[in-house]
Design an enzyme around this catalytic site. Structure first.
Site, PDB file in Angstrom:
ATOM      1  N   GLU A 172       0.824  -1.230   0.000  1.00 12.77           N
ATOM      2  CA  GLU A 172       0.000   0.000   0.000  1.00 12.77           C
ATOM      3  C   GLU A 172       0.851   1.270   0.000  1.00 12.77           C
ATOM      4  O   GLU A 172       0.604   2.202   0.778  1.00 12.77           O
ATOM      5  CB  GLU A 172      -0.958  -0.003   1.195  1.00 12.77           C
ATOM      6  CG  GLU A 172      -2.044  -1.048   1.086  1.00 12.77           C
ATOM      7  CD  GLU A 172      -3.093  -0.961   2.184  1.00 12.77           C
ATOM      8  OE1 GLU A 172      -2.914  -0.164   3.131  1.00 12.77           O
ATOM      9  OE2 GLU A 172      -4.101  -1.689   2.110  1.00 12.77           O
ATOM     10  N   GLU A 291      -5.596  -8.270  -0.519  1.00 14.02           N
ATOM     11  CA  GLU A 291      -6.348  -7.964   0.710  1.00 14.02           C
ATOM     12  C   GLU A 291      -7.798  -7.727   0.341  1.00 14.02           C
ATOM     13  O   GLU A 291      -8.097  -6.829  -0.456  1.00 14.02           O
ATOM     14  CB  GLU A 291      -5.792  -6.730   1.436  1.00 14.02           C
ATOM     15  CG  GLU A 291      -4.474  -6.949   2.155  1.00 14.02           C
ATOM     16  CD  GLU A 291      -4.081  -5.756   3.027  1.00 14.02           C
ATOM     17  OE1 GLU A 291      -4.997  -5.079   3.558  1.00 14.02           O
ATOM     18  OE2 GLU A 291      -2.867  -5.514   3.158  1.00 14.02           O
TER      19      GLU A 291
END
Length: 502
Positions: A172, A291
């Protein structure tokens, strides 16, 4: 209500990569400590791992597990988790404001993964660290011997390399919350140079570059375009993340969210195609959706708590208790991945134990299956094979997120080796049953059909330590097979697996 579904053996999407049913463990809350690792537990093995949890993970048959983060990895020193446990340092984890004892590191996780029958998918720190530490980690894990890092691994008790093939280049990195957050250009350059170094070691590694952490990010989808232009020739996957929320308690809108997921995948797939054409590249980059899950039950209050506490070790954190409504959502998400199996090659439910997870544990005590365990298990065990391009004719409804949302969300998988066709069906209608007329064409003779149903009259129904079977699957009668056609009625707000033996 009636729905007509036609499955044709020649109308296919793609062969499903089994890693679409992957999982994720992060050093976060109780995912690791008292989740998979609890040396004093009555079921603990010689490595301190809970056998009761290992058994539940093996039942899921999840083929790959991402580790050790997540946000945690962006300030993680992998060297802290090797060597004698008594010599390992305790560090402060800046991502979740907790302390990390490092009693579990790569050696312990590798032993757990072997016991749980899952492959490792490792992440390197490109937040606070960079290329040199990444190549050292890969050398430690994968080199046979005769070098500093591989010989250190041997000294630490592991003679043979683990030969891990899948590596995440950070986590991320588009997020301002991330330790070492970078712009797309900064990250793309670093990821590309790191990938080149790792490929100089082993050009058969599969490398995953960070895409957007959600479709709401202000940099999406330009982030994907910029990062891929920097890295396309060196990577195999770009990662995406998405979590599903129902703060407004509106089930119709909640169950329409997979339409947004489908658009997210479609947009990034288009960006991949654009960069591939621009680069005149020959190889394909796929999506690693590493995710995903429902995440809102404990999210707001726990994110507030994190800012207030004083560096606890393995606290209760983000332990969402999933209800029956979430079964329907997880079923729709998995159906989306099956229908997008031409571009989604890896996906990881986040996470596996205790932290927004299908498995819950009690320290020193029981473990049990959350409600969402079952649709994930069914897809993982029976969703292997070739995804089918179904023709579906069913009434629909309009939601804020999308128009014409079909009341019947369905995906089909043909497993030629097993001689089966399996359909996963979610009835999104709040009050009407759906009678499905299911036609099978060019599959050969259908011998039998089984219908497994997950249904509860209370959308808020949950499983718990004291009532672990409150929401669970049931084998149902009433699915009729005649002349190559199947008729089955699925009740309102329900999840079904319809499995045909050829």
């Amino acid at each position: 209500m009636e729905a007509k579904v036609t499955a044709h053996a020649r109308f296919t999407i793609a062969d499903i990569d089994k890693r679409v049913y992957g999982s994720f463990l992060e050093h976060l809350g109780r995912a690791v400590y008292t989740g998979i690792y609890e040396p004093g537990h009555p079921t603990a093995d010689e490595h301190g791992m809970r056998r009761d949890v290992i058994d539940l993970v093996r039942e899921l048959d999840t083929p790959i597990c991402r580790y050790p983060g997540g946000n945690f990895v962006s300030a993680y020193n992998w060297e802290d988790g090797i060597g004698p446990k008594e010599d390992r340092p305790t560090r402060l984890d800046l991502a979740w404001r907790t302390s990390e004892s490092n009693q579990v590191g790569i050696h312990e996780f590798a032993e757990w993964a072997k016991s749980a029958n899952t492959e490792m998918m490792l992440a390197v720190n490109l937040g606070s660290r960079g290329l040199d530490d990444a190549r050292n980690f890969v050398e430690y894990v994968n080199h046979p011997g005769g070098s500093y890092w591989s010989d250190l691994r041997k000294k630490n008790g592991r003679a043979d390399p683990w030969d891990v093939k899948v590596w995440c280049l950070g986590n991320e990195m588009d997020g301002p919350w991330q330790v070492g957050h970078k712009s797309a250009h900064e990250y793309g350059h670093l990821a590309n140079e790191t990938a080149k170094a790792l490929r100089a070691f082993d050009d058969k590694l599969q490398l995953i570059v960070c895409g957007s952490s959600s479709a709401e990010m202000p940099t999406y989808p330009q982030w994907e375009a910029t990062v891929l232009e920097e890295t396309y020739e060196q990577v195999d996957f770009i990662s995406l993340h998405m979590y599903f929320m129902n703060y407004e308690k509106n089930t119709r809108e909640y169950l329409a969210l997979p339409e947004k997921l489908d658009r997210y995948i479609g947009t990034v797939s288009g960006v991949i195609d654009y960069v591939k054409a621009k680069k005149r590249a020959k190889h394909d980059v796929k999506i690693s959706f590493d995710e995903w899950n429902v995440w809102y039950h404990e999210r707001k209050q726990d994110e507030k708590r994190v800012k207030e506490w004083d560096w606890p070790h393995a606290p209760v954190l983000l332990e969402d208790i999933y209800n029956f409504e979430d079964v329907l959502q997880v079923g729709c998400i998995l159906n989306t991945f099956i229908r997008r199996s031409d571009v989604v090659g890896i996906a990881c439910i986040a996470q596996l134990v205790n932290v927004i997870a299908p498995i819950m544990t009690e320290p020193g005590g029981a473990s049990w299956k959350q409600t969402i365990y079952y649709p994930f298990q069914f897809a993982s065990r029976y969703g292997r094979g070739t995804a089918l391009q179904l023709d579906v004719d069913c009434p629909s409804y309009n939601a804020d997120i999308a128009a014409n949302v079909s009341y019947l969300d369905v995906a089909g998988v043909h497993d030629g080796d097993a001689g089966t066709v399996t359909f996963f069906a979610v009835n999104r209608h709040e009050s009407e049953a759906i009678t499905i007329d299911l036609a099978l064409e060019r599959f050969g003779e259908a011998k039998s059909v089984e219908h497994t149903l997950i249904k509860h009259d209370d959308l808020e129904a949950v499983n718990s330590r004291d009532n672990p079977d409150n929401v669970k699957p049931e084998r149902k009668e009433g699915a009729n097979l005649a002349g190559g056609k199947i008729t089955v009625t699925v009740p309102p707000y329900s999840y079904s697996m319809i499995r045909v033996t050829l």
